[in-house]
Design an enzyme around this catalytic site. Sequence first.
Site, mmCIF file in Angstrom:
data_model
loop_
_atom_site.group_PDB
_atom_site.id
_atom_site.type_symbol
_atom_site.label_atom_id
_atom_site.label_comp_id
_atom_site.label_asym_id
_atom_site.label_seq_id
_atom_site.Cartn_x
_atom_site.Cartn_y
_atom_site.Cartn_z
ATOM 1 N N HIS A 272 1.755 4.346 -3.002
ATOM 2 C CA HIS A 272 2.014 5.699 -2.870
ATOM 3 C C HIS A 272 3.317 6.345 -3.277
ATOM 4 O O HIS A 272 3.300 7.264 -4.019
ATOM 5 C CB HIS A 272 1.835 5.914 -1.200
ATOM 6 C CG HIS A 272 0.232 6.049 -0.817
ATOM 7 N ND1 HIS A 272 -0.759 6.564 -1.499
ATOM 8 C CD2 HIS A 272 -0.104 5.409 0.514
ATOM 9 C CE1 HIS A 272 -1.651 6.192 -0.672
ATOM 10 N NE2 HIS A 272 -1.574 5.714 0.380
ATOM 11 N N HIS B 206 0.904 -1.207 -0.010
ATOM 12 C CA HIS B 206 -0.081 0.073 -0.137
ATOM 13 C C HIS B 206 0.901 1.166 -0.034
ATOM 14 O O HIS B 206 0.601 2.070 -0.859
ATOM 15 C CB HIS B 206 -0.798 -0.017 1.177
ATOM 16 C CG HIS B 206 -1.775 1.316 1.532
ATOM 17 N ND1 HIS B 206 -3.114 1.387 1.168
ATOM 18 C CD2 HIS B 206 -1.606 2.478 1.690
ATOM 19 C CE1 HIS B 206 -3.700 2.289 1.366
ATOM 20 N NE2 HIS B 206 -2.698 3.155 1.728
ATOM 21 N N GLU B 207 1.874 1.423 1.121
ATOM 22 C CA GLU B 207 2.590 2.550 1.096
ATOM 23 C C GLU B 207 3.561 2.691 -0.170
ATOM 24 O O GLU B 207 3.977 3.722 -0.778
ATOM 25 C CB GLU B 207 3.466 2.421 2.258
ATOM 26 C CG GLU B 207 2.543 2.457 3.572
ATOM 27 C CD GLU B 207 1.551 3.574 3.650
ATOM 28 O OE1 GLU B 207 1.833 4.607 3.230
ATOM 29 O OE2 GLU B 207 0.579 3.418 4.504
#
Length: 230
Positions: free
Chosen positions: A29, A25-26
């Site tokens: 980003h 997820h990160e």
Amino acid sequence: MLAIAELSPLFLAVMICWIFSVCIHEFAHAVVAYLGGDTSVRDRGYLGLNIFAFIHPVTSILLPVIFLIIGGVPLPGGAVLIEEHRLRSRHWRAAVSAAGPASNFILFLILAWIVHPGTGIVDPTNFNQPTWVMLLGAMTVLQLFAVLLNLLPIPPLDGFGIIEPYLPDELRDKARSIGWGGLIILFILFWNKSAMRAFMDAINRVMIWLGLPFESTWRFYNIALFGSSE
């Protein structure tokens, strides 16, 4: 809230897989931020899946401890520092926020395809499934949980980050002044059993729409997190 029945091997496996999904997820980003012009994410070591690069004192340590104390599941979160002024446009800022939930959604689709009865990989009528099937079923629910949770338009969640670049300056400044207070609002919201039930019902409706039976998803989620198949 969720409750830990026991620190079973399945529960621990779910936690490990969850941490890995947080890294993805990160990482999502960071990749989109890099493509959008923020090269600082490379220098901070975000362009990799090193969990230690994403640890945040609040989302990775404080909040999981609080959830554990009140009897919930200590699902850790991560964070990446984005220098928004480096991004080329507000569209890139929105895309950076959307990248995290999008990665969870892709993981959800992959897991849902594996455990879906239509693929023939998992037989939902088999009551005694191997551990890897239960793990994937539980993670299917959690990934969809992560998608819907992160899309809530509450700062500092990604849902707010997606719409923030398009808000009037005055409204954006007021929202930013809330800071981490948004997580307190979220915590109070989910403390309400009716609100939590409505959120879980939304997840269930998506599962039903996709043809994912209880036996392939929720049953294993309940076993992993509650120690019960009900």
